[in-house]
Design a protein around this motif. Sequence first.
Motif, mmCIF file in Angstrom:
data_model
loop_
_atom_site.group_PDB
_atom_site.id
_atom_site.type_symbol
_atom_site.label_atom_id
_atom_site.label_comp_id
_atom_site.label_asym_id
_atom_site.label_seq_id
_atom_site.Cartn_x
_atom_site.Cartn_y
_atom_site.Cartn_z
ATOM 1 N N UNK A 216 0.851 -1.184 0.000
ATOM 2 C CA UNK A 216 0.000 0.000 0.000
ATOM 3 C C UNK A 216 0.889 1.236 0.000
ATOM 4 N N UNK A 217 0.524 2.225 -0.795
ATOM 5 C CA UNK A 217 1.240 3.493 -0.824
ATOM 6 C C UNK A 217 0.291 4.568 -0.306
ATOM 7 N N UNK A 218 0.699 5.229 0.776
ATOM 8 C CA UNK A 218 -0.162 6.208 1.432
ATOM 9 C C UNK A 218 0.485 7.594 1.402
ATOM 10 N N UNK A 223 -1.255 8.609 6.231
ATOM 11 C CA UNK A 223 -0.544 7.551 6.934
ATOM 12 C C UNK A 223 -0.386 7.890 8.413
ATOM 13 N N UNK A 224 -0.078 9.136 8.713
ATOM 14 C CA UNK A 224 0.038 9.556 10.110
ATOM 15 C C UNK A 224 -1.295 9.362 10.836
ATOM 16 N N UNK A 225 -2.394 9.672 10.157
ATOM 17 C CA UNK A 225 -3.713 9.462 10.763
ATOM 18 C C UNK A 225 -3.977 7.979 10.990
ATOM 19 N N UNK A 226 -3.587 7.125 10.032
ATOM 20 C CA UNK A 226 -3.804 5.687 10.169
ATOM 21 C C UNK A 226 -2.953 5.082 11.277
ATOM 22 N N UNK A 237 6.661 -0.521 7.520
ATOM 23 C CA UNK A 237 6.421 0.789 6.906
ATOM 24 C C UNK A 237 7.762 1.296 6.393
ATOM 25 N N UNK A 238 7.815 1.696 5.127
ATOM 26 C CA UNK A 238 9.057 2.225 4.558
ATOM 27 C C UNK A 238 8.844 3.678 4.180
ATOM 28 N N UNK A 247 7.307 9.990 11.422
ATOM 29 C CA UNK A 247 6.421 8.863 11.726
ATOM 30 C C UNK A 247 6.882 8.085 12.948
ATOM 31 N N UNK A 248 8.203 7.927 13.103
ATOM 32 C CA UNK A 248 8.675 7.105 14.212
ATOM 33 C C UNK A 248 8.533 7.819 15.549
#
Length: 359
Positions: A216-218, A223-226, A237-238, A247-248
């Motif tokens: 999946x590409x977000x 992505x932060x919301x998910x 997650x890459x 993100x981390x």
Amino acid sequence: MQHISVAVIPGDGIGPEVMEEGLKVLKSIEEIHGGLRFEWDTFDWSCRYYLKHGRMMPENGLDVLREYDVILLGAIGAPTVPDHISLWELLLPIRRTFQQYINLRPIKLLRGLESPLRHKSHEHLDFVVVRENTEGEYSDMGGRLHRGTPYEMAVQNNVFTRYGVERVVKYAFNLAEKRRKRVAAATKSNGINHTMPFWDEIVREIAARHPDVRTDIYHIDALAAYFVTRPESFDVVVASNLFGDILTDLGAALVGGLGLAPSGNINPERAYPSMFEPIHGSAPDIAGKGIANPIAQIWSISMMMEHLHQPELAGLILEAIEEVLAERKVLTPDLGGKASTAELGGELVRKLKALSEKF
């Protein structure tokens, strides 16, 4: 007997305090595994060193580090030295010179902890972020023009190479093959119209070689919301350097805070030493008070054991951490307790030795 050379850089702030507890764990590992010996040298490279010498490390510092098997870092940074100096003259040169292009950060809710996410528990929060660590948004390209004038300008260039993107995405997919076979890639191709579509193309190319891995590409904002609303959907997650960095820190907040967050700066080919560190920073506000949480430093040593092909020892360290957290008897203030850094470190060592009887 296997001898492992370790370059130890305690650094600034709480770095020396948490490193002291980490080294106690290394000594315990030697006792548990009679065939391992850690031979470490400690280097005082830090902001204090900078104030004394005008540089963050000696001119031959990287040549010195090159000779070691691994590097253990405590924390770098102090109010007395601008961040762009402490970061760009020590941490980033190590990462880039030694091709530590993988920044590996587990996002895992340990037993004994609760997530601030009300309805999420341990089975929902267990994934890993693979962050590109040597190029991307943190490239040293750009500059300032017409300083001090009304038309002053600043330019910072993002640099994404096919070689750099391919190797981090390949690593992520290979890791997913060993885990739950899911990869989520962070992008912002709807707003950044050159580098991010390039990133997405390479992700799709490599995904095609792994048909059994769901990809999946977000967009990074979604992505932060998910991460908050459905963290259980993630496995690997890459992300690019900047996106992975952000993100981390969010991921760490979801599983207990930065005091519990380890990281590995990995050179997968092992041509150079890899470096292991907590991500909590030097925390100057609590430095010297003896209340810093050493778990992130000790968890980073667990990651180091994994890198050194000692998965049983890596698991033993993590199990000891979880046991102490679950018992909730010896915890630092950030975890709701009253224990000192040394008391929590000592309890972790005692638990490690107790669990080692079944090793």
